[in-house]
Design an enzyme around this catalytic site. Structure first.
Site, short mmCIF file in Angstrom:
data_model
loop_
_atom_site.label_atom_id
_atom_site.label_comp_id
_atom_site.label_asym_id
_atom_site.label_seq_id
_atom_site.Cartn_x
_atom_site.Cartn_y
_atom_site.Cartn_z
N GLN A 46 0.83 -1.21 0.00
CA GLN A 46 0.00 0.00 0.00
C GLN A 46 0.86 1.26 0.00
O GLN A 46 1.83 1.35 0.76
CB GLN A 46 -0.92 0.05 1.21
CG GLN A 46 -1.90 1.22 1.15
CD GLN A 46 -2.73 1.40 2.40
OE1 GLN A 46 -2.23 1.82 3.42
NE2 GLN A 46 -4.02 1.08 2.30
N CYS A 97 -6.82 6.88 5.05
CA CYS A 97 -6.19 7.37 6.28
C CYS A 97 -6.82 8.69 6.72
O CYS A 97 -6.80 9.67 5.96
CB CYS A 97 -4.69 7.56 6.09
SG CYS A 97 -3.85 8.13 7.60
N HIS A 101 -13.92 0.85 4.17
CA HIS A 101 -14.02 1.03 5.61
C HIS A 101 -15.31 1.80 5.87
O HIS A 101 -15.47 2.93 5.39
CB HIS A 101 -12.82 1.80 6.14
CG HIS A 101 -12.75 1.87 7.63
ND1 HIS A 101 -11.58 2.12 8.31
CD2 HIS A 101 -13.71 1.73 8.59
CE1 HIS A 101 -11.83 2.12 9.61
NE2 HIS A 101 -13.11 1.90 9.79
N ALA A 119 -8.10 -4.86 11.56
CA ALA A 119 -6.93 -4.12 12.02
C ALA A 119 -6.78 -4.28 13.53
O ALA A 119 -6.00 -5.11 14.00
CB ALA A 119 -7.04 -2.65 11.63
N GLU A 120 -7.55 -3.52 14.31
CA GLU A 120 -7.41 -3.58 15.76
C GLU A 120 -7.77 -4.95 16.32
O GLU A 120 -7.16 -5.43 17.27
CB GLU A 120 -8.25 -2.49 16.42
CG GLU A 120 -7.67 -1.11 16.27
CD GLU A 120 -7.92 -0.21 17.48
OE1 GLU A 120 -8.33 -0.73 18.53
OE2 GLU A 120 -7.72 1.00 17.36
#
Length: 486
Positions: A79, A108, A175, A232-233
């Site tokens: 990425q 982001c 997302h 992710a988390e």
């Protein structure tokens, strides 16, 4: 071999991957990717790389991609963040032989992305994005993919996704949060947006958001119809998430440290991973948190892990029958499990601030209020506050600096031109002037050089008296002498 596209790319190159580890800055490095793959991950992304830095810096390329060749680390997507079509494509061409696809970061939401003008802050610049993806699709030997955040409006999000598909994007990760939803303001991701995108495009779609365990993955695929789910988390707190297991925290740490021995990474990455893995346990054993923060070697981190293991095993041995996890956790703290990020009200209570108190905001300052003081401090600022209780982060209390008349940087307090040192140096040289405040003595040195030249002439030819006249050629010569001293 022709470049695969869309569904064929997902089926053949990505091996129909359903379980995906997200690109995470300083966190999805090779060692963590390998750990995740051992425990169910089918596709991984590199951390976000800066295209411009990747293009110009060989060390950056070696540290982040070239030095990490590993056959087990495939399929892999690299990425990049970028805002210039040529720079993006040139960087991608340097990376394409080391991966299976190139991803453009359009998701982001952090302040650094706003300052650098990339990530989610490009989502309104559709013409630029079209040019970037069209050029990448034309020049690269591997497919181009995109990771995006949604707009508040479903219709606009769908048109955004369709525009990217038309430009040449071969896989889209959505997302389900807007760029304003981050930190304590993150809230719940909208699977409704993701479902609408999935129905509107013909390319494969991955969903991102609200993934804490394997049942979430299955539910997300069922409700949205996506090809895969990215975590992710959830993955950081439980790398065995895609296996549907909740292992002991020290077992995951031991396995990760073994991989790091073989594939080294900066100690800061390792420490950050263990803070996530041990999050709930470190709430109980605060001393171990301090030891982990201070340790300077991999062996030292392994020692902290052994100490944590001993303390947890002792706690398990002394556990009473029928005892339940504390603090509302689904499992005991020594078991890998999700971390539910507190919202603004909960964080206010943690910091002893009323949720209705005027001016209270989230962990990070909002983009349009960058200069406003924040009542809630980030973790880094809280650490600084512990080291220096008198430290203030109120911008209004910071000393005000007078600005340079030329460029706007802080000027020198004693500068005769009211400029910063850089601008002062240019002007003083141009005008052959002095600025004692900045220690620039062009005029003084020039006059001294003239006196020295005259004394040399008198010594060589005492019959000719020096009257101070200097022809143009001599002036040029003396000027060059002054230049050599600057």
């Amino acid at each position: 071999m022709p470049k695969l596209r869309g569904e064929a790319f997902w089926r053949e190159t990505l091996r129909s991957a359903h379980y995906v580890v997200a690109p995470m800055v300083d966190q999805s490095e090779l060692a963590w990717r390998l750990l995740s793959r051992r425990h169910g991950a089918q596709l991984c992304y590199t951390p976000m790389l800066h295209a411009q830095v990747f293009l110009r810096d060989a060390n950056y390329r070696r540290e982040n991609l070239y030095g990490e060749a590993c056959p087990e680390d495939r399929p892999l997507i690299v990425q990049f963040c970028a805002n210039d079509p040529e720079v993006f494509v040139q960087a991608a061409m340097l990376a394409q032989d080391y991966c299976d696809a190139i991803d453009l970061n359009l998701g982001c939401p952090q302040m650094i992305a706003k300052r650098g003008h990339y990530g989610a802050f490009l989502q309104e610049e559709w013409d630029l994005l079209q040019r970037m993806i069209l050029l990448a699709n034309e020049k690269l030997s591997v497919p181009i993919t995109c990771k995006i955040r949604v707009f508040p409006e479903i219709d606009k999000t769908v048109k955004y996704a369709q525009m990217l598909e038309k430009a040449g994007c071969q896989l889209l990760t959505v997302h389900g949060r807007t760029k304003e939803q981050k930190g304590p303001l993150a809230g719940v991701a909208s699977w409704e947006h993701i479902q609408a995108v999935r129905k509107a495009v013909s390319i494969p779609v991955f969903a991102n958001g609200n993934i804490q365990c394997l049942s979430d993955v299955e539910e997300c695929i069922r409700k949205t119809g996506v090809h895969g789910v990215m975590s992710a988390e959830g993955n950081l707190h439980n790398p065995a998430l895609f296996e549907g297991r909740n292992p002991l925290v020290w077992e995951m740490a031991e396995e990760y440290l073994e991989i790091v021995q073989k594939y080294p990474c900066p100690l800061s990455y390792v420490r950050a991973h263990l803070f996530k893995l041990w999050h709930h346990t470190l709430q109980v054993y605060q001393q171990l948190r301090e030891e982990l923060a201070k340790v300077k070697t991999l062996e030292g981190i392994a020692d902290v892990n052994r100490e944590l293991k001993l303390r947890c095993q002792e706690e398990i041995a002394n556990q009473k029958e029928g005892e339940k996890p504390k603090e509302g956790l689904p499992f005991f703290h020594w078991i890998c499990q999700p971390y539910i990020r507190p919202g603004p009200k909960e964080r206010c209570k943690e910091n002893g601030i009323s949720g209705t108190e005027k001016g209270v905001r989230g962990k990070r300052a909002l983009e349009d209020e960058e200069d406003r003081s924040s009542e809630l401090l980030s973790k880094n600022k809280q650490k600084k506050k512990l080291r220096n209780p008198n430290k203030s982060f109120d911008p209004s209390l910071k000393p005000k600096y007078a600005k340079c008349d030329q460029c706007g940087n802080p000027k020198g307090n004693k500068c005769v031109f009211n400029m910063c040192r850089g601008c002062c140096k240019k002007r003083a040289f141009k005008e052959t002037a002095d600025c004692p405040g900045h220690g620039l003595l062009f005029k003084t040195k020039y006059e001294k050089s003239l006196l020295w030249q005259s004394s040399q002439r008198e010594i060589q030819n005492p019959e000719i008296s020096w009257r101070g006249e200097v022809d143009v050629g001599e002036t040029t010569l003396l000027k060059e002498a002054v230049d050599s001293t600057v």
